[in-house]
Design a protein around this motif. Structure first.
Motif, PDB file in Angstrom:
ATOM      1  N   GLN A 174      99.300  56.421 150.082  1.00 55.00           N
ATOM      2  CA  GLN A 174      99.238  57.622 150.895  1.00 55.00           C
ATOM      3  C   GLN A 174     100.470  58.459 150.613  1.00 55.00           C
ATOM      4  N   SER A 175     100.267  59.752 150.380  1.00 53.37           N
ATOM      5  CA  SER A 175     101.416  60.618 150.145  1.00 53.37           C
ATOM      6  C   SER A 175     102.048  61.065 151.458  1.00 53.37           C
ATOM      7  N   ASP A 176     101.240  61.143 152.538  1.00 55.47           N
ATOM      8  CA  ASP A 176     101.761  61.590 153.836  1.00 55.47           C
ATOM      9  C   ASP A 176     101.051  60.823 154.956  1.00 55.47           C
ATOM     10  N   PRO A 177     101.483  59.589 155.251  1.00 55.70           N
ATOM     11  CA  PRO A 177     100.797  58.785 156.272  1.00 55.70           C
ATOM     12  C   PRO A 177     100.716  59.445 157.643  1.00 55.70           C
ATOM     13  N   PRO A 178     101.769  60.122 158.154  1.00 51.14           N
ATOM     14  CA  PRO A 178     101.616  60.756 159.466  1.00 51.14           C
ATOM     15  C   PRO A 178     100.527  61.835 159.489  1.00 51.14           C
ATOM     16  N   ALA A 179     100.425  62.612 158.428  1.00 49.17           N
ATOM     17  CA  ALA A 179      99.381  63.640 158.377  1.00 49.17           C
ATOM     18  C   ALA A 179      97.999  62.999 158.278  1.00 49.17           C
ATOM     19  N   ASP A 180      97.885  61.918 157.510  1.00 51.18           N
ATOM     20  CA  ASP A 180      96.606  61.211 157.415  1.00 51.18           C
ATOM     21  C   ASP A 180      96.189  60.652 158.765  1.00 51.18           C
ATOM     22  N   MET A 181      97.150  60.088 159.503  1.00 51.42           N
ATOM     23  CA  MET A 181      96.850  59.537 160.822  1.00 51.42           C
ATOM     24  C   MET A 181      96.467  60.641 161.801  1.00 51.42           C
ATOM     25  N   ALA A 182      97.155  61.784 161.722  1.00 56.92           N
ATOM     26  CA  ALA A 182      96.819  62.908 162.602  1.00 56.92           C
ATOM     27  C   ALA A 182      95.406  63.423 162.316  1.00 56.92           C
TER      28      ALA A 182
END
Length: 90
Positions: free
Chosen positions: A32-40
């Motif tokens: 994942q390049s951006d886990p917080p954005a994926d989770m959001a």
């Protein structure tokens, strides 16, 4: 004696010698390049489904309703074929 037993129990160690070099290259892991954005995004999609209307199976007429509305309806009407509460249980 122990070496013979180990060879009988674990014959796969001989397979390691059968692999010819060079071995095929391994694919790079998909990180994942951006886990917080994926989770959001995941949470937003879940909340949209929980709080919205939509079809589960249009061909059979099965739809979903907002979770709040579904809970109010179950509290008001109950669940069909659910056993009734017995007031005089020991």
């Amino acid at each position: 004696m122990l070496a013979v037993v180990a060879n009988l129990l674990f014959p796969q160690h001989r397979l390691d010698r059968l692999l010819a070099a060079p071995l095929p290259p391994m694919a790079a892991p998909a990180l994942q390049s951006d886990p917080p954005a994926d989770m959001a995004a995941f949470r937003a999609a879940d909340m949209a489904r929980l709080n919205g209307f939509g079809w589960v199976d249009r061909a059979h007429g099965v739809a979903h309703v907002p979770i709040g509305q579904a809970m109010r309806q179950v509290a008001r009407d109950g669940i069909p074929d659910w056993p009734a509460a017995v007031a005089d249980r020991p």
